[in-house]
Design an enzyme around this catalytic site. Sequence first.
Site, mmCIF file in Angstrom:
data_model
loop_
_atom_site.group_PDB
_atom_site.id
_atom_site.type_symbol
_atom_site.label_atom_id
_atom_site.label_comp_id
_atom_site.label_asym_id
_atom_site.label_seq_id
_atom_site.Cartn_x
_atom_site.Cartn_y
_atom_site.Cartn_z
ATOM 1 N N SER A 47 0.812 -1.218 0.000
ATOM 2 C CA SER A 47 0.000 0.000 0.000
ATOM 3 C C SER A 47 0.843 1.265 0.000
ATOM 4 O O SER A 47 0.542 2.229 -0.706
ATOM 5 C CB SER A 47 -0.938 0.007 1.202
ATOM 6 O OG SER A 47 -1.786 -1.111 1.194
ATOM 7 N N HIS A 79 0.549 4.597 4.518
ATOM 8 C CA HIS A 79 -0.034 5.136 3.287
ATOM 9 C C HIS A 79 0.440 6.564 3.045
ATOM 10 O O HIS A 79 0.880 6.918 1.946
ATOM 11 C CB HIS A 79 -1.558 5.122 3.373
ATOM 12 C CG HIS A 79 -2.136 3.742 3.393
ATOM 13 N ND1 HIS A 79 -3.487 3.499 3.501
ATOM 14 C CD2 HIS A 79 -1.555 2.517 3.309
ATOM 15 C CE1 HIS A 79 -3.704 2.199 3.476
ATOM 16 N NE2 HIS A 79 -2.553 1.585 3.370
#
Length: 507
Positions: A288, A339
């Site tokens: 991610s 993220h």
Amino acid sequence: MFLLEYTYWKIAAHLVNSGYGVIQAGESDEIWLEAPDKSSHDLVRLYKHDLDFRQEMVRDIEEQAERVERVRHQLGRRRMKLLNVFFSTEAPVDDWEEIAKKTFEKGTVSVEPAIVRGTMLRDDLQAVFPSFRTEDCSEEHASFENAQMARERFLSLVLKQEEQRKTEAAVFQNGKPTFTYLFIALQILMFFLLEINGGSTNTETLVAFGAKENSLIAQGEWWRLLTPIVLHIGIAHLAFNTLALWSVGTAVERMYGSGRFLLIYLAAGITGSIASFVFSPYPSAGASGAIFGCLGALLYVALSNRKMFLRTIGTNIIVIIIINLGFGFAVSNIDNSGHIGGLIGGFFAAAALGLPKAGAFGKRLLSAVLLIALAVGFLYYGLHSPSHQESALIQQASELYQEGKYEEVTELLNGEAAQKDASADLLKILAVSDIQIGEYDQAVSLLERAVKKEPKDHASYYNLALLYAEKNELAQAEKAIQTAVKLKPKEQRYKELQRQIENNKES
């Protein structure tokens, strides 16, 4: 006649030079242009046609509204507004002013009509195109040759725009998505390796294969900042990230080229892991952070060349970023720090590398320095921050506790627990370990400190009640269990213990 035609081509060229994009311009007497940002209209249509009656205007306006509606639907826009300009030698013979003054509305489309008359040329030009120099349209230009020259100048601008669009389209031909597919294959392969060696949701298996684990990174296993990008926790995690990498990674690799993409992807993966190391004490894995780095690379293009970005990619990528961030904050157990760290790392890595043939060496060097400074700075903070050191200890102690190594937990945490600012989490895990080895007095002291720091922690009050009852301090036990029941009245085991303590007091 020739003056109006000359003016028609001059206005078209003026709009192109003002940032309008040509959508349609052929041999016909009709030109469609896309307005730049923050214009009062989305589209402009220049239509050279002599109007005889007002009904011609009405019919044409209605037809254009239908055309614009089709365009709006194809582009997915909420509303669209067209400036529909007639170039006519004379005005219609009947009453037309009311039509020209009123914007035609049809659903989510509006058409604003305007007329440039040959007999009122300067006045009409000033009203419709106030930024245009009307001095450029005088009788001395009223010749066939001048009209043709104006037309040729406009068409040369159209060709120039087409060349620019081809150059922009070539941005997607800088590389094939070789590394994107390689990383997809690698993360699928690693998923199967995890599954046959204990399972991809097993923490021990993940850590053994290279997941981010703070205490091990702090001990010098730096490679754990990179290896998590090919590991995934469960099939849903793998499927989501594989789809995201396929959709975003291919675009980035085609734009930046395979070499630059590889560096951006790895840099984003590392910065995402560093951010997770600093802000999250839990083991983590997944691509991610690196995928968000790809989004950061696209965001860099959007900010550095907004027009090219909108023409080649569009605003959908911004929507993807917002949806992914929103999803991360809305769902528990999502490593948002990773993220965001990946997004920032990918942005600065893209700024440092630039698109092929980008130039601007000074800005790129500054971006590279900023990227390295941010990564090193956060890593240093993570290694030396007292709170982060404690988080790493808690994580290590939790793993030891799960393995039943209670004495090792007490050896690990006793020194830290002696500090006045020791966290409630550290005190609680040490307390339950002390309970397991029979150190009840020490456990009581630790839990009493923990509930002062977290007065709404019902589980700690329950454990205190058990310990007080074990020591036959029933008044203290009753007080503790009453607090636990008050904080979580539906917990049956709390109520059961409360009844037992009350019965023991009565007897």
